[in-house]
Scaffold this motif. Sequence first.
Motif, PDB file in Angstrom:
ATOM      1  N   PHE A  71       6.239   6.092  -1.090  1.00  0.00           N
ATOM      2  CA  PHE A  71       4.927   5.602  -1.511  1.00  0.00           C
ATOM      3  C   PHE A  71       3.884   6.700  -1.316  1.00  0.00           C
ATOM      4  CE2 PHE A  71       5.613   4.288   2.897  1.00  0.00           C
ATOM      5  CZ  PHE A  71       4.453   4.704   3.539  1.00  0.00           C
ATOM      6  N   ASP A  72       2.761   6.509  -1.976  1.00  0.00           N
ATOM      7  CA  ASP A  72       1.689   7.500  -1.969  1.00  0.00           C
ATOM      8  C   ASP A  72       0.708   7.210  -0.841  1.00  0.00           C
ATOM      9  OD1 ASP A  72       0.483   9.787  -2.976  1.00  0.00           O
ATOM     10  OD2 ASP A  72      -0.867   8.649  -4.261  1.00  0.00           O
ATOM     11  N   ASN A  73       0.305   8.265  -0.138  1.00  0.00           N
ATOM     12  CA  ASN A  73      -0.704   8.220   0.912  1.00  0.00           C
ATOM     13  C   ASN A  73      -1.914   9.050   0.499  1.00  0.00           C
ATOM     14  OD1 ASN A  73       0.408   6.659   3.028  1.00  0.00           O
ATOM     15  ND2 ASN A  73       1.792   8.330   3.557  1.00  0.00           N
ATOM     16  N   PRO A  74      -3.049   8.894   1.161  1.00  0.00           N
ATOM     17  CA  PRO A  74      -4.186   9.771   0.862  1.00  0.00           C
ATOM     18  C   PRO A  74      -3.840  11.257   1.022  1.00  0.00           C
ATOM     19  CG  PRO A  74      -4.922   7.906   2.163  1.00  0.00           C
ATOM     20  CD  PRO A  74      -3.429   7.820   2.107  1.00  0.00           C
ATOM     21  N   ALA A  75      -2.911  11.566   1.953  1.00  0.00           N
ATOM     22  CA  ALA A  75      -2.556  12.968   2.199  1.00  0.00           C
ATOM     23  C   ALA A  75      -1.354  13.426   1.386  1.00  0.00           C
ATOM     24  CB  ALA A  75      -2.288  13.179   3.685  1.00  0.00           C
ATOM     25  N   GLY A  76      -0.765  12.526   0.576  1.00  0.00           N
ATOM     26  CA  GLY A  76       0.380  12.933  -0.231  1.00  0.00           C
ATOM     27  C   GLY A  76       1.483  11.898  -0.227  1.00  0.00           C
ATOM     28  N   HIS A 143      -0.837   3.874  14.765  1.00  0.00           N
ATOM     29  CA  HIS A 143      -0.444   5.074  14.026  1.00  0.00           C
ATOM     30  C   HIS A 143      -0.610   6.311  14.913  1.00  0.00           C
ATOM     31  CE1 HIS A 143       0.397   7.799  10.867  1.00  0.00           C
ATOM     32  NE2 HIS A 143      -0.847   8.159  10.628  1.00  0.00           N
ATOM     33  N   ALA A 144       0.462   7.080  15.047  1.00  0.00           N
ATOM     34  CA  ALA A 144       0.449   8.268  15.911  1.00  0.00           C
ATOM     35  C   ALA A 144       0.554   9.564  15.115  1.00  0.00           C
ATOM     36  CB  ALA A 144       1.600   8.190  16.919  1.00  0.00           C
ATOM     37  N   GLY A 145       0.508   9.482  13.788  1.00  0.00           N
ATOM     38  CA  GLY A 145       0.564  10.679  12.958  1.00  0.00           C
ATOM     39  C   GLY A 145      -0.799  11.332  12.830  1.00  0.00           C
ATOM     40  N   SER A 146      -0.818  12.512  12.234  1.00  0.00           N
ATOM     41  CA  SER A 146      -2.059  13.271  12.099  1.00  0.00           C
ATOM     42  C   SER A 146      -2.814  12.946  10.818  1.00  0.00           C
ATOM     43  CB  SER A 146      -1.760  14.771  12.143  1.00  0.00           C
ATOM     44  OG  SER A 146      -0.876  15.144  11.085  1.00  0.00           O
ATOM     45  N   GLN A 147      -2.152  12.245   9.864  1.00  0.00           N
ATOM     46  CA  GLN A 147      -2.770  11.877   8.599  1.00  0.00           C
ATOM     47  C   GLN A 147      -2.662  10.359   8.410  1.00  0.00           C
ATOM     48  OE1 GLN A 147      -4.384  14.034   6.660  1.00  0.00           O
ATOM     49  NE2 GLN A 147      -3.831  15.774   7.980  1.00  0.00           N
ATOM     50  N   PRO A 148      -3.618   9.736   7.711  1.00  0.00           N
ATOM     51  CA  PRO A 148      -3.576   8.281   7.535  1.00  0.00           C
ATOM     52  C   PRO A 148      -2.379   7.861   6.685  1.00  0.00           C
ATOM     53  CG  PRO A 148      -5.284   9.252   6.152  1.00  0.00           C
ATOM     54  CD  PRO A 148      -4.794  10.346   7.055  1.00  0.00           C
ATOM     55  N   THR A 149      -1.908   6.656   6.941  1.00  0.00           N
ATOM     56  CA  THR A 149      -0.819   6.110   6.131  1.00  0.00           C
ATOM     57  C   THR A 149      -0.886   4.588   6.143  1.00  0.00           C
ATOM     58  OG1 THR A 149       1.545   6.293   5.648  1.00  0.00           O
ATOM     59  CG2 THR A 149       0.938   5.958   7.947  1.00  0.00           C
ATOM     60  N   TRP A 150      -0.075   3.968   5.264  1.00  0.00           N
ATOM     61  CA  TRP A 150      -0.102   2.521   5.070  1.00  0.00           C
ATOM     62  C   TRP A 150       0.893   1.838   6.006  1.00  0.00           C
ATOM     63  CZ3 TRP A 150      -3.873   0.565   2.185  1.00  0.00           C
ATOM     64  CH2 TRP A 150      -4.491   1.403   1.250  1.00  0.00           C
ATOM     65  N   TYR A 151       0.468   0.705   6.572  1.00  0.00           N
ATOM     66  CA  TYR A 151       1.295  -0.065   7.489  1.00  0.00           C
ATOM     67  C   TYR A 151       1.365  -1.528   7.049  1.00  0.00           C
ATOM     68  CZ  TYR A 151       1.691   3.389  11.269  1.00  0.00           C
ATOM     69  OH  TYR A 151       2.012   4.488  12.026  1.00  0.00           O
ATOM     70  N   ASN A 259       7.212  -4.820  -1.513  1.00  0.00           N
ATOM     71  CA  ASN A 259       6.841  -3.661  -2.324  1.00  0.00           C
ATOM     72  C   ASN A 259       5.342  -3.576  -2.557  1.00  0.00           C
ATOM     73  OD1 ASN A 259       7.862  -1.303  -3.642  1.00  0.00           O
ATOM     74  ND2 ASN A 259       7.580  -2.273  -5.639  1.00  0.00           N
ATOM     75  N   ALA A 260       4.560  -4.053  -1.590  1.00  0.00           N
ATOM     76  CA  ALA A 260       3.098  -4.006  -1.725  1.00  0.00           C
ATOM     77  C   ALA A 260       2.577  -2.584  -1.889  1.00  0.00           C
ATOM     78  CB  ALA A 260       2.445  -4.656  -0.512  1.00  0.00           C
ATOM     79  N   HIS A 261       3.333  -1.596  -1.400  1.00  0.00           N
ATOM     80  CA  HIS A 261       2.915  -0.194  -1.541  1.00  0.00           C
ATOM     81  C   HIS A 261       2.771   0.217  -3.008  1.00  0.00           C
ATOM     82  CE1 HIS A 261       4.686  -0.544   2.459  1.00  0.00           C
ATOM     83  NE2 HIS A 261       4.047   0.548   2.812  1.00  0.00           N
ATOM     84  N   HIS A 262       3.407  -0.530  -3.915  1.00  0.00           N
ATOM     85  CA  HIS A 262       3.349  -0.197  -5.343  1.00  0.00           C
ATOM     86  C   HIS A 262       2.660  -1.276  -6.171  1.00  0.00           C
ATOM     87  CE1 HIS A 262       5.867   3.361  -4.874  1.00  0.00           C
ATOM     88  NE2 HIS A 262       6.666   2.639  -4.099  1.00  0.00           N
ATOM     89  N   LEU A 269      -1.608  -4.626   3.048  1.00  0.00           N
ATOM     90  CA  LEU A 269      -1.292  -3.427   3.816  1.00  0.00           C
ATOM     91  C   LEU A 269      -2.542  -2.917   4.553  1.00  0.00           C
ATOM     92  CD1 LEU A 269       1.004  -1.430   1.361  1.00  0.00           C
ATOM     93  CD2 LEU A 269       1.695  -2.760   3.365  1.00  0.00           C
ATOM     94  N   HIS A 270      -2.294  -2.188   5.640  1.00  0.00           N
ATOM     95  CA  HIS A 270      -3.365  -1.595   6.438  1.00  0.00           C
ATOM     96  C   HIS A 270      -3.277  -0.076   6.327  1.00  0.00           C
ATOM     97  CE1 HIS A 270      -3.880  -5.504   8.510  1.00  0.00           C
ATOM     98  NE2 HIS A 270      -2.565  -5.547   8.504  1.00  0.00           N
ATOM     99  N   LEU A 271      -4.359   0.564   5.904  1.00  0.00           N
ATOM    100  CA  LEU A 271      -4.416   2.018   5.913  1.00  0.00           C
ATOM    101  C   LEU A 271      -4.947   2.442   7.275  1.00  0.00           C
ATOM    102  CD1 LEU A 271      -4.076   4.706   4.431  1.00  0.00           C
ATOM    103  CD2 LEU A 271      -6.453   4.463   3.643  1.00  0.00           C
ATOM    104  N   LEU A 272      -4.043   2.945   8.119  1.00  0.00           N
ATOM    105  CA  LEU A 272      -4.417   3.293   9.485  1.00  0.00           C
ATOM    106  C   LEU A 272      -4.690   4.782   9.604  1.00  0.00           C
ATOM    107  CD1 LEU A 272      -2.021   1.191  11.757  1.00  0.00           C
ATOM    108  CD2 LEU A 272      -4.233   0.564  10.761  1.00  0.00           C
ATOM    109  N   GLN A 273      -5.838   5.090  10.207  1.00  0.00           N
ATOM    110  CA  GLN A 273      -6.145   6.448  10.609  1.00  0.00           C
ATOM    111  C   GLN A 273      -5.428   6.749  11.933  1.00  0.00           C
ATOM    112  OE1 GLN A 273      -8.007   8.454   8.661  1.00  0.00           O
ATOM    113  NE2 GLN A 273      -8.429   6.817   7.171  1.00  0.00           N
ATOM    114  N   PRO A 274      -5.292   8.016  12.303  1.00  0.00           N
ATOM    115  CA  PRO A 274      -4.664   8.335  13.588  1.00  0.00           C
ATOM    116  C   PRO A 274      -5.306   7.555  14.735  1.00  0.00           C
ATOM    117  CG  PRO A 274      -4.977  10.333  12.313  1.00  0.00           C
ATOM    118  CD  PRO A 274      -5.652   9.229  11.544  1.00  0.00           C
ATOM    119  N   GLY A 275      -4.466   6.872  15.513  1.00  0.00           N
ATOM    120  CA  GLY A 275      -4.943   6.101  16.665  1.00  0.00           C
ATOM    121  C   GLY A 275      -5.336   4.677  16.363  1.00  0.00           C
TER     122      GLY A 275
END
Length: 291
Positions: A71-76, A143-151, A259-262, A269-275
């Motif tokens: 799936f697509d994220n703001p960062a790719g 979310h523990a990643g450095s870029q936002p992603t969908w949860y 398949n909510a990502h599409h 879905l929740h777009l979570l920023q780091p932390g």
Amino acid sequence: MATTLLTLGDDLTQLTLAPELGASLVNWSRRSDGRPLLRHSDDLALAAGNPRRLACYPLLPWSNRIGGGGFDNPAGWQALEANTEHEALPIHGSAWQQPWQVVNVTSDSARLQLHSRHPFPYHADLQVRLDAGRLQLSLQATHAGSQPTWYGLGLHPYLPRNAHTQLQVHASGVWLSDENKLSSRWIELPEVWNFDTPTALPAQVVDHAFSGWPGHARIIQHDGGYQLLCEAQGTEVFLLFCPQDQPFFCFEPVSHPVNAHHLPGRPGLHLLQPGQTCRLTVTLHYQALTN
């Protein structure tokens, strides 16, 4: 290898958990006669080490299947691969396939945690509590990643089913699944799946996501003389899976359709920023039926 089990109890019910098997619930039963309130897990099911053969397990960082190879994220692009041998698509996230750690446990409660690196870094927390026949499951992901992603979050309980089982739950519509078991289009709720009053489960296979759910449901087991009252926060969607000729069905409180990502707008879905954190709480309340 033997699986470590935790045993919790209250005056009415008893629960066993397997932290090493994806934080799965193994058995939840009535104390008075041992009757299963969730699908019974025998020794063979436990020995198989597969949460999908047990009573309930958590779903994160998404529920059910995702198509398109990711799936697509703001960062790719977030690429995903199939995570089981019998499913062509990635399913139910990754938390159910990893061992969780026990943070603390008492006679009637347990807290489990997972620090995952796959498919992206996240921390998960599951709190389980029994009180006077109430089984409360509180699930959260950070979310523990450095870029936002969908949860997305969910719980996957398997419930006993027989000719006397009834379901009462409201929904306004349903996301119909296509041949790949992915949500394809939303329709207003058809009468055949109207459970506004206590209704027997359909004889035909059902495997769809229902929306417009206010978070309340009743699962009535007349031959067992009890009902489970379901209360959920953090979701307006449930998945109903009724396989044909099986002694169980699944009523899954989840944050989003399959398949909510599409899907347009990525519903639920929740777009979570780091932390940042998202949460879901589900309570199943055992009550004896009165004549």
